[in-house]
Each structure stands twice: as C-alpha cells, then as structure tokens.
Design an enzyme around this catalytic site. Sequence first.
Site, PDB file in Angstrom:
ATOM      1  N   ASP A 193     -10.562  -1.059  -2.976  1.00 35.49           N
ATOM      2  CA  ASP A 193     -10.049  -2.251  -3.667  1.00 35.49           C
ATOM      3  C   ASP A 193     -10.139  -2.133  -5.193  1.00 35.49           C
ATOM      4  O   ASP A 193      -9.480  -2.883  -5.902  1.00 35.49           O
ATOM      5  CB  ASP A 193     -10.833  -3.496  -3.220  1.00 35.49           C
ATOM      6  CG  ASP A 193     -10.835  -3.672  -1.706  1.00 35.49           C
ATOM      7  OD1 ASP A 193      -9.903  -3.164  -1.054  1.00 35.49           O
ATOM      8  OD2 ASP A 193     -11.772  -4.291  -1.184  1.00 35.49           O
ATOM      9  N   THR A 211     -14.896   1.881  -3.338  1.00 36.93           N
ATOM     10  CA  THR A 211     -14.080   0.843  -2.700  1.00 36.93           C
ATOM     11  C   THR A 211     -12.620   1.151  -2.940  1.00 36.93           C
ATOM     12  O   THR A 211     -12.228   1.455  -4.069  1.00 36.93           O
ATOM     13  CB  THR A 211     -14.372  -0.576  -3.233  1.00 36.93           C
ATOM     14  OG1 THR A 211     -13.329  -1.439  -2.772  1.00 36.93           O
ATOM     15  CG2 THR A 211     -14.419  -0.669  -4.737  1.00 36.93           C
ATOM     16  N   GLN A 269      -4.992   3.355   4.813  1.00 37.75           N
ATOM     17  CA  GLN A 269      -5.340   3.505   3.388  1.00 37.75           C
ATOM     18  C   GLN A 269      -6.780   3.970   3.187  1.00 37.75           C
ATOM     19  O   GLN A 269      -7.169   4.378   2.100  1.00 37.75           O
ATOM     20  CB  GLN A 269      -5.152   2.166   2.661  1.00 37.75           C
ATOM     21  CG  GLN A 269      -3.706   1.770   2.572  1.00 37.75           C
ATOM     22  CD  GLN A 269      -3.525   0.276   2.369  1.00 37.75           C
ATOM     23  OE1 GLN A 269      -3.319  -0.176   1.262  1.00 37.75           O
ATOM     24  NE2 GLN A 269      -3.606  -0.502   3.436  1.00 37.75           N
ATOM     25  N   GLY A 277     -20.413  -5.987  -2.861  1.00 39.09           N
ATOM     26  CA  GLY A 277     -21.172  -6.738  -1.858  1.00 39.09           C
ATOM     27  C   GLY A 277     -22.376  -5.947  -1.374  1.00 39.09           C
ATOM     28  O   GLY A 277     -23.511  -6.440  -1.366  1.00 39.09           O
ATOM     29  N   SER A 278     -22.140  -4.684  -0.984  1.00 42.58           N
ATOM     30  CA  SER A 278     -23.234  -3.846  -0.466  1.00 42.58           C
ATOM     31  C   SER A 278     -24.273  -3.585  -1.538  1.00 42.58           C
ATOM     32  O   SER A 278     -25.474  -3.617  -1.273  1.00 42.58           O
ATOM     33  CB  SER A 278     -22.711  -2.487   0.003  1.00 42.58           C
ATOM     34  OG  SER A 278     -21.647  -2.655   0.884  1.00 42.58           O
ATOM     35  N   ARG A 316      18.533  -2.711   3.569  1.00 40.60           N
ATOM     36  CA  ARG A 316      17.498  -3.669   3.956  1.00 40.60           C
ATOM     37  C   ARG A 316      16.528  -3.949   2.815  1.00 40.60           C
ATOM     38  O   ARG A 316      16.411  -3.159   1.870  1.00 40.60           O
ATOM     39  CB  ARG A 316      16.669  -3.111   5.120  1.00 40.60           C
ATOM     40  CG  ARG A 316      17.372  -3.192   6.437  1.00 40.60           C
ATOM     41  CD  ARG A 316      16.567  -2.492   7.511  1.00 40.60           C
ATOM     42  NE  ARG A 316      17.179  -2.708   8.809  1.00 40.60           N
ATOM     43  CZ  ARG A 316      16.913  -1.983   9.893  1.00 40.60           C
ATOM     44  NH1 ARG A 316      16.066  -0.983   9.824  1.00 40.60           N
ATOM     45  NH2 ARG A 316      17.491  -2.265  11.026  1.00 40.60           N
TER      46      ARG A 316
HETATM   47  O1  F6P Z   1     -12.875  -3.677   1.182  1.00 45.15           O
HETATM   48  C1  F6P Z   1     -12.123  -2.683   1.798  1.00 45.15           C
HETATM   49  C2  F6P Z   1     -11.157  -3.273   2.796  1.00 45.15           C
HETATM   50  O2  F6P Z   1     -10.410  -2.191   3.345  1.00 45.15           O
HETATM   51  C3  F6P Z   1     -10.244  -4.349   2.256  1.00 45.15           C
HETATM   52  O3  F6P Z   1      -9.188  -3.841   1.481  1.00 45.15           O
HETATM   53  C4  F6P Z   1      -9.814  -5.026   3.537  1.00 45.15           C
HETATM   54  O4  F6P Z   1      -9.457  -6.367   3.295  1.00 45.15           O
HETATM   55  C5  F6P Z   1     -11.058  -4.947   4.384  1.00 45.15           C
HETATM   56  O5  F6P Z   1     -11.855  -3.910   3.856  1.00 45.15           O
HETATM   57  C6  F6P Z   1     -10.817  -4.707   5.849  1.00 45.15           C
HETATM   58  O6  F6P Z   1     -12.040  -4.768   6.492  1.00 45.15           O
HETATM   59  P1  F6P Z   1     -12.271  -4.266   7.993  1.00 45.15           P
HETATM   60  O7  F6P Z   1     -12.434  -2.779   7.966  1.00 45.15           O
HETATM   61  O8  F6P Z   1     -13.513  -4.965   8.419  1.00 45.15           O
HETATM   62  O9  F6P Z   1     -11.070  -4.678   8.793  1.00 45.15           O
END
Ligand code: F6P
Length: 360
Positions: A142, A140, A286, A118-119, A177
């Site tokens: 992701d 990222t 994360q 995106g950026s 659990r």
């Molecule tokens: O794109 C990175 C990410 O951490 C995604 O995994 C997550 O959905 C999103 O950004 C969370 O965004 P924000 O920091 O705006 O809550």
Amino acid sequence: MGEHKRIGILTSGGDCAGLNAAIRAVVHRAVGTYNWEVMGIFRSTQGLMSRPPHAMLLDRNQVDTTLTLAGTMLGTTNRGNPFAFPLPDGTFSDRSSEIIEGYHQLGLDALIGIGGDGSLAILRKLAAQGGINLVGIPKTIDNDVGITERSIGFDTAVNIATEALDRLQFTAASHDRVMILEVMGRDAGHIAISAGIAGGAEIILIPEIPYTIENICRKIKERQDQGKNYSVVIVSEAVRTETGEVVESSVSFGERRYGGIGHYLAERICACSGAETRVTVLGHTQRGGTPSPLDRLTASAFGVAAVDLIAEGHYDQMVTWQNRQIVTVPITEAIGKYQAVDLNGTLVKTARGLGICLGD
Ligand code: F6P
C-alpha cells in the site's frame, strides 16, 4: 567484532514480494559479518505465543535460494491483535505477556520486525511492555508507511498492476470497451496512481480525490469524439460510491475488506456513456509474483541496515529510504505519519499534465 548475539526475525501483516530477500539479507549480515545466531519466528507474534515458541535457527544455506521467491518463508498473519486476541467463543483476551515471555524463552537479544504501520505499532507496544529490543523494517504494497519513500512490496505490486493495464489496453481497443481495473492499496491510492500513469490509463480514481460519474463519462465521450472508442480506468479499492458509501466485499473471521467498487463503476459508466464495460479485480496477485529488482534491492539494503542498528545498540528505530539512502528514524515517527497520495505532489501533477482524468 563485538559480543555474540542471538536475534529474532518475524514478518507480520499481509505478505508481499521481497520479504524473503529481507530475511536473506538479515541472515547474511548477522551470521556472515557478526557471527550471530538468527532465529526465524513463524507466523509473526503467533510463533512467540506457541509453547515451545515456534521458531528455528536460520543459516545462510537456508536463505541462499530465497531472493527471488515471493511470500514469506516464515509465514505471517494480519489477524489477531495480541492485545485483544480473538478466542473461539467470540471473546477477546490479552496475550501480550505470552509473546513477551516467548521472546525471552528464546534467549533473544533483539528482534527485527518486518511489517506495515499496524504491525509495527503492535510490535512497538509489545517491545515497550516487555523489554524487547526492536528494530523495524517497513513493508507494504500500500506504500502508506510515513517518512520512508519505499516500503518492501510496493514496487512489485505496481509492476503487476501496470502489466495488467498493458494487457487491458489491447483488448479494450479490440472490442471498443471501457475496461476497469480494480487494485489494492487499502486507504491510499499509491498503487493506482503509479500504475495508472505507467500503464497509460485514461482515468485514475483514488480515494484521496472525490469524483463524479459525470466527469468520468465526459472523458470517455471526449475520447469517443476523437474516434477512440475505448478507455482504460484504474480504481483503488477504497474509492467510495459517488454518494460516499464504502464498498466492501468479503467477511472472513469477522473482518471486512474493500472490494466491489469496480463493478459499481462499470454499471454507472455503462448507463451514462453507453459504453460496454468489463471489470478486472487484480486482488492478491499484487502480493505475489517474482519480487522486482527494486524490491529485492530495497529489502536487501533494509536487512543489512537493520542488523547494523542492532550491532550499534540502537533500538525502537525503523530503517527508511530517503533521498537515495537508508535513514534511521524512531518507529513512532514513521507510524505516526500516515502517507496518503500527496494532492500537490509530482504524481498527481504528472497525471493531470498528461490529460488523465482523476474524476474531479
Ligand atoms: O495491506 C495490504 C493489503 O493487500 C491491502 O491492499 C488489502 O486491502 C488487504 O491487504 C487485503 O487483506 P487480506 O489479505 O486479509 O485479504
């Protein structure tokens, strides 16, 4: 040695571990090897919108101790597309020309943008419009940027999710659990499938593979029949309900984020298997922590290569990692290829080969 240059660097989009290692590498290569100047631009394009532009010269002393620090020393933002920048009155304005002017006011010869798809798409549009010599570095958690096998931040996020699974295994077993770990990843299931395999999850749910609660409960019952009264599930935040609804949580500044699928599953798994369930949402942990050695290494290699691209006069390019080395590709090529989990790829095959339930 070539001509003297002044280059800018910014971090854009969500932060992640390893960004400071990339900034450090850029400064070492540009200042140490080429004797250039490096301007660190604060809060991504917002720093270029400020007047005077919000930036500072970076020297090697400033980045000496940043290798192991998470976050970004330059700050970042994942809100506010400059082509439709949100104003306090709820309207939007195009602020792209202010950013371009900011770049030229700083007297920059080139800009290194560290960002996700995106950026990088936004930076590329700005570059084309305003004669900005742009080089991209992918980051990222992701791991969804196309072409590159690695993006800064992903490995650390997987380490954190794996460690969480390691911890959940013991408490799951002690209490009989089903423990559900919800992880990030936006629309791709890379974190879940990688950490799920590495952390020994019995069930991995990713947005790329449709699931049924019945299949999940069958796996849990199968284990119960073998005398294993506990199971660990890892689920990507973008997994939908069984009937296909998106599960979203917070709304801030008009933006929605994924969140809540873990709790949705917990109720249904409890109802169909009779197992006691608990949910852990890992969230932004994360993105923090000490960057893993692999992220530091990737970031360092990307930083050096990005500066070398500028030295060679190659712009509108992104550094990627392919087959054990850095390969340069046009930014459009990388951002034009969204990288979801490959359903015929090694990780899905490995998970199935291990008898892990993928919900289908
Ligand atoms: O794109 C990175 C990410 O951490 C995604 O995994 C997550 O959905 C999103 O950004 C969370 O965004 P924000 O920091 O705006 O809550």
